[in-house]
Design a protein around this motif. Structure first.
Motif, PDB file in Angstrom:
ATOM      1  N   THR A 177      -4.899   7.072  10.986  1.00 43.82           N
ATOM      2  CA  THR A 177      -3.544   7.139  10.463  1.00 43.82           C
ATOM      3  C   THR A 177      -2.799   8.336  11.037  1.00 43.82           C
ATOM      4  O   THR A 177      -3.413   9.317  11.453  1.00 43.82           O
TER       5      THR A 177
ATOM      6  N   SER B 276      -4.303   5.348   5.543  1.00 45.68           N
ATOM      7  CA  SER B 276      -3.041   6.047   5.285  1.00 45.68           C
ATOM      8  C   SER B 276      -2.940   6.474   3.825  1.00 45.68           C
ATOM      9  O   SER B 276      -2.474   7.569   3.516  1.00 45.68           O
TER      10      SER B 276
ATOM     11  N   GLU C 251      -8.641  -3.986   6.097  1.00 45.53           N
ATOM     12  CA  GLU C 251      -7.753  -3.176   5.285  1.00 45.53           C
ATOM     13  C   GLU C 251      -7.848  -1.707   5.673  1.00 45.53           C
ATOM     14  O   GLU C 251      -7.410  -0.823   4.941  1.00 45.53           O
TER      15      GLU C 251
ATOM     16  N   ASN D 196       5.796  -1.988  10.469  1.00 48.79           N
ATOM     17  CA  ASN D 196       6.122  -1.500   9.129  1.00 48.79           C
ATOM     18  C   ASN D 196       7.140  -0.373   9.262  1.00 48.79           C
ATOM     19  O   ASN D 196       7.097   0.400  10.214  1.00 48.79           O
TER      20      ASN D 196
ATOM     21  N   ASN E 233       0.957  -7.160   6.575  1.00 50.87           N
ATOM     22  CA  ASN E 233       0.620  -6.145   5.587  1.00 50.87           C
ATOM     23  C   ASN E 233       1.296  -4.834   5.947  1.00 50.87           C
ATOM     24  O   ASN E 233       1.616  -4.583   7.109  1.00 50.87           O
ATOM     25  N   ASN E 234       1.520  -4.046   4.927  1.00 51.85           N
ATOM     26  CA  ASN E 234       2.160  -2.760   5.148  1.00 51.85           C
ATOM     27  C   ASN E 234       1.093  -1.672   5.181  1.00 51.85           C
ATOM     28  O   ASN E 234       0.467  -1.369   4.170  1.00 51.85           O
ATOM     29  N   GLN E 235       0.877  -1.119   6.351  1.00 58.91           N
ATOM     30  CA  GLN E 235      -0.144  -0.079   6.499  1.00 58.91           C
ATOM     31  C   GLN E 235       0.442   1.315   6.357  1.00 58.91           C
ATOM     32  O   GLN E 235      -0.272   2.296   6.479  1.00 58.91           O
TER      33      GLN E 235
ATOM     34  N   GLU F 248      -4.442   0.515   5.939  1.00 58.30           N
ATOM     35  CA  GLU F 248      -3.802   0.962   4.700  1.00 58.30           C
ATOM     36  C   GLU F 248      -4.705   1.869   3.885  1.00 58.30           C
ATOM     37  O   GLU F 248      -4.253   2.755   3.181  1.00 58.30           O
TER      38      GLU F 248
ATOM     39  N   ALA G 242       1.973   4.410   4.288  1.00 58.12           N
ATOM     40  CA  ALA G 242       1.894   4.966   2.937  1.00 58.12           C
ATOM     41  C   ALA G 242       2.947   6.053   2.820  1.00 58.12           C
ATOM     42  O   ALA G 242       3.329   6.657   3.820  1.00 58.12           O
TER      43      ALA G 242
ATOM     44  N   LYS H 254       0.803  -1.211   0.000  1.00 60.32           N
ATOM     45  CA  LYS H 254       0.000   0.000   0.000  1.00 60.32           C
ATOM     46  C   LYS H 254       0.839   1.265   0.000  1.00 60.32           C
ATOM     47  O   LYS H 254       0.345   2.330   0.298  1.00 60.32           O
TER      48      LYS H 254
END
Lengths: 639, 338
Positions: free
Chosen positions: B194, B137, B131, B328, B97-99, B134, B101, B23
């Protein structure tokens, strides 16, 4: 007026049978028939039920349910134990502000607590729906009642700390009486014991985040609840522990000072600075409610006021400020002095530029112009000259030692812009609409910039630019050859002299704002609005910008973002510009006083009162402060 | 409700179904100096420049893997007015998961008159289950970028110098942009939240808007300064002398934020301006970096490859991963021209 009857609430029926809640009319323990839902929480619901034990009387109770949803057996045990603890605590208590408990039982995978039903709303719901502020008397009465119930808990053996004082845990019934509800995390208190960290953010005391809960933590929670009730500002939406930044009386002028002081003391960061116990607090609330009687004065023990930081500044409590000397001239002094080489120079409305010995206050010389002087002198060190502008349309360069005129330059209007000496030139504005660049040695004008309107701001000069304000509200940046680089337009005139720091130009305007604009292109970076024109010239020190406003305040803002750090109220307009020296700000006010303020916090170190309004600024040199007043005196004070 | 947990200071729950997409927000290529269009909504794939963009690689198990390194974004052709920057974002060693951005946007204008470099950079660290993190962000990044592009960059292109008190100040533009992002995230991703740390750079001035606990640092050869203020409970406790920085490092509520995008209707946005010395750096990063490395370590790492920000950014992320990479990790390093 708030009508407490509106606090009555109706149980909801439509939620029954949904998402695992009990069905309408289901009966627990052959005794409690479910008739509605009073509330739904994360751990279960609170039902309204009719007690069938009394078939001919309509007696309703509240049934609090705890679901054992957790898959983790350990968690399940813990939550069950907490629920039981709540039941046990409640069962052992008897107080009008604590709901009566009737029964505790488990049924299938759920546990139930049967309590007195309170026909009311919790304080949070009330605060959320209110459109007007709550009557102060009503809040004070609640404060007294809450102190009373907290005192009962803290006095219990062993003491019980409620730990979660907040509006949502206070029920107000339709008669306006209150009950403390939700003893889910209350626990008996053992000195020195650290419990788990729990509580509601925004209302919890700082030490609760370290796992400590004491009676002082409940006092804090009570303070936070009352602060929210009186200001309408929810502390969960604010940075933690910032109650002091939201003064109660600012939000609600009806709140008496005494009440404010009690609440703020309850909210002290250090538990030791709050009240020793709730009883002490309660007495003060009673004094507010019923007027001071018997118990003597209701003065708030200022032991609470966090350790006064006087005494880094010895002279503060001495009261008398050491006046080294004063020198009386023949008319008002409106401008500011400057010190050079043992001499203080200043202009006065008596037409003279005065030179006074800083040691003994004796006159060295005076030079008479042909009209009043309202500008500050500037020094040209190498040339041994002092330069000053006069209402007689001229700028004079006077020899520092002899007091004789070196040169004089005539303009077409009074000179009310103080000169700036730089790059071998003197720069100043005139009411004739021009900014002049004049060679210092000869007094010959090199160029002038036409702004079309009087220029009364003192120009600020960098290696590349000359920046000044004009009566049109424009701030100009011209290069050293007199070419315009950029222009910034304010709504009203700019008299304030710009200050430059880290790529920003700071100045005030009659349009009430202090501006910070980018020196490269004149874009505004931030601005701050005061309540009156800003004539004062700002300075930056310790990454803060300081200035005064005609609204009577001295302000300190974050230099990079413009956020207010503190403000200090004087008793009249502040036209004077601040001076910074050794952690202190010196500034004068039209109230006749010159103030010394702690630069970090804005606390007064000392003040000195003259016999007339002051519009000029102080000058601080080697521990001595020089200030001229409209009382016609120049004072030399020990800073 | 990961973000709620974060607000409550709890550890993340068992990871949900793994995410298949990276993301990281689109980063315009360094050569795309011309104003690019507003970022696209979905940044999961960008086929146009597969090697240059932070596109995630998928493993057989569908977990996001280490991102392929970006090419070094170094301007060797001139030491002029161009911004030299590097950026890297990685899922870390623990999360699925990569949250986070990120966004970069640069422009270089040269010609008659003064040369001006303009850069705009954002790091946002999302919070929320499914989700939501992500989404929050990425959405916040896009909205902030859109407003800043319009109100600052286009204004620059229109050649507006000087100004007047009728126009919003740059600080107000930045605050408004982040407040707008807050409004939209609150409605479109109600369960997400975020952080946002965004900086517009013009010449040597860095204008920074900030909410949450991602950070901005000013770095010179001889100094490193953390210039934003974490909106975390522990930071607040430190400011009040209730907690020492040492105790804060392993405080159980270390991750509790009292301010984040998407948390409440109104948000107070910190915005400041700082001057960056010539050849100095502005660094934006998520807590996945600063929680793992001390300021001193960050500084030393950058010094070792001082004029190669891309390599430095990758090295920083690699170091955080070596320490366990529990979160992350996102780093943007921007070097200011002489």
């Amino acid at each position: 007026m708030v009508d407490t009857k509106q606090f009555a609430s109706e149980p909801k029926k439509d939620l029954l049978g949904v998402d695992g809640t009990l069905q309408l009319h289901s009966v627990l323990m052959n005794r409690y028939r479910i008739t509605g839902v009073l509330g739904v929480g994360g751990m279960g619901s609170v039902y309204q039920a009719r007690d069938l034990q009394f078939p001919s009387a309509e007696r309703y109770v509240a049934v609090k349910e705890m679901l054992n949803l957790s898959q983790d057996p350990q968690l399940r045990t813990i939550s069950l134990r907490n629920f039981e603890r709540e039941a046990n605590i409640l069962a052992a208590l008897s107080h009008p502000a604590i709901p009566t408990i009737h029964e505790y039982f488990t049924h299938k995978d759920r546990a139930y607590l049967v309590m007195e039903q309170i026909n009311g709303k919790n304080l949070e719901e009330i605060l959320n729906t209110l459109t007007e502020s709550l009557p102060v008397d009503m809040v004070v009465q609640w404060a007294i009642d809450l102190c009373d119930v907290l005192n009962y808990l803290h006095d219990h053996d062993p003491p019980i700390i409620f730990r979660d004082m907040k509006p949502a845990n206070i029920m107000i019934d339709s008669y306006g009486r209150l009950r403390l509800i939700d003893f889910g995390i209350a626990r008996t208190f053992q000195v020195g014991e650290k419990g788990t960290m729990i509580g509601t953010e925004g209302y919890s005391a700082p030490e609760q985040y370290r796992g400590e809960a004491t009676p002082q933590s409940d006092i804090y929670g009570l303070g936070a609840t009352l602060h929210h009730s009186l200001t309408g500002r929810d502390p969960r939406l604010e940075a933690p522990f910032t109650f002091a930044d939201r003064p109660i009386r600012e939000a609600n002028p009806d709140v008496p000072g005494q009440l404010d002081a009690i609440i703020m003391r309850a909210l002290a960061f250090e538990p030791s600075q709050r009240f020793a116990n709730v009883l002490e607090m309660k007495k003060l609330f009673e004094a507010v409610r019923y007027g001071a009687s018997g118990g003597g004065s209701v003065a708030i023990d200022s032991g609470a006021a966090p350790a006064q930081e006087m005494d880094d500044w010895g002279s503060a409590e001495a009261g008398g400020i050491d006046v080294r000397w004063k020198f009386k001239v023949e008319e008002e002094i409106r401008a500011s002095p400057i010190v050079h080489d043992g001499i203080v120079f200043f202009g006065a409305y008596d037409h003279n530029l005065w030179a006074i010995d800083t040691e003994n206050g004796q006159m060295r010389w005076k030079y008479a112009t042909e009209a009043g002087i309202s500008t500050d002198p500037a020094i040209h060190k190498d040339g041994n000259m002092v330069v000053v502008g006069s209402d007689d349309y001229a700028v004079y360069a006077i020899d520092i030692r002899s007091g004789r005129e070196n040169w004089k330059l005539m303009t077409q209007g009074p000179v009310r812009s103080s000169p700036t000496v730089a790059h071998g030139h003197v720069f100043f504005g005139s009411d004739d609409g021009h900014l002049y660049a004049t060679r210092l040695t000869t007094g010959r004008s090199v160029w002038k910039y036409d702004a079309g309107v009087p220029i009364r701001s003192k120009p600020t000069v960098t290696d590349e630019l000359i920046i000044f304000g004009a009566e049109s509200g424009d701030v100009y940046a011209v290069d050293l050859s007199g070419q315009l680089k950029w222009r910034f337009k304010c709504k009203r005139n700019v008299i304030s002299s710009p200050f430059i720091y880290e790529g920003l130009v700071y100045f005030g305007s009659f349009d009430y704002h202090l501006y910070a604009i980018d020196i490269k292109n004149g874009w505004s970076v931030w601005r701050y609005r005061t309540a009156k024109p800003v004539l004062s010239s700002p300075i930056v020190a310790d990454e803060m910008v300081f200035f005064g406003s005609a609204d009577g305040n001295v302000y300190a803002l974050d230099a990079f973002g413009g956020r207010e750090r503190w403000k200090f109220a004087t008793e009249n307009q502040v036209i004077s510009s601040p001076v910074y020296a050794d952690g202190a700000i010196y500034i004068a006010s039209v109230d006749g006083k010159v103030y010394s303020l702690d630069a970090k916090k804005g606390k007064e170190r000392w003040s000195f009162e003259t016999n007339g309004p002051i519009s000029g600024s102080p000058y601080v040199h080697e521990g001595v402060l020089y200030i001229g007043s409209t009382d016609q005196n120049l004072y030399a004070l020990k800073a | 409700m990961d973000w709620l947990r974060r607000f409550l200071g709890l550890q993340p729950a068992e990871s949900p179904v793994s995410e298949s997409e990276d993301k990281a927000a689109p980063s315009t290529s360094p050569t795309a100096a011309a104003p690019a269009a507003t970022p696209e909504t979905d940044s999961s794939t960008d086929d146009t420049q597969p090697n240059r963009n932070a596109t995630a690689q998928l493993n057989e198990d569908g977990r996001t893997r280490q991102l392929p390194p970006l090419e070094t974004v170094t301007d060797t052709s001139s030491t002029g007015t161009r911004l030299n920057y590097g950026l890297h974002s990685d899922v870390g060693q623990v999360r699925d998961n990569n949250q986070d951005a990120m966004l970069s946007f640069t422009a270089c204008m040269s010609g008659a008159g003064d040369d001006v470099s303009f850069g705009f950079f954002i790091v946002a660290d999302g919070m929320g289950g499914h989700e939501d993190g992500e989404k929050a962000s990425a959405l916040a990044t896009q909205i902030v970028a859109r407003h800043v592009t319009n109100d600052i960059f286009l204004s620059l292109l229109r050649g507006e110098t000087g100004g007047d008190s009728e126009r919003p100040t740059i600080i107000e533009v930045l605050r408004n942009a982040v407040q707008k992002a807050n409004e939209i995230v609150s409605t479109q991703v109600p369960d997400g939240g975020t952080t946002v740390t965004a900086s517009a750079i013009m010449g040597h001035s860095a204008y920074i808007a900030h909410v949450g606990d991602s950070r901005a640092y000013l770095i010179a050869r001889d100094s490193i300064e953390h210039v934003t203020r974490d909106h975390s409970l522990v930071q607040r406790l430190i400011e009040l002398d209730q907690l020492t920085p040492e105790d804060a490092a392993d405080h159980p509520q270390k991750n509790v934020l009292y301010r984040a995008i998407g948390q409440s209707d109104n948000i107070d946005v910190d915005a400041i301006i700082r001057q960056i010395p010539p050849e100095g750096y502005l660094m934006l990063c998520s807590d996945g970096l600063w929680n793992m490395l001390s300021n001193e370590e960050i500084h030393q790492t950058i010094l070792k490859q001082y004029d190669n920000p891309q390599s430095a950014a990758q090295k920083l992320v690699a170091l955080a991963n070596e320490r366990g990479g529990p979160d992350n990790i996102t780093v943007i390093l921007v070097q200011i021209p002489v």
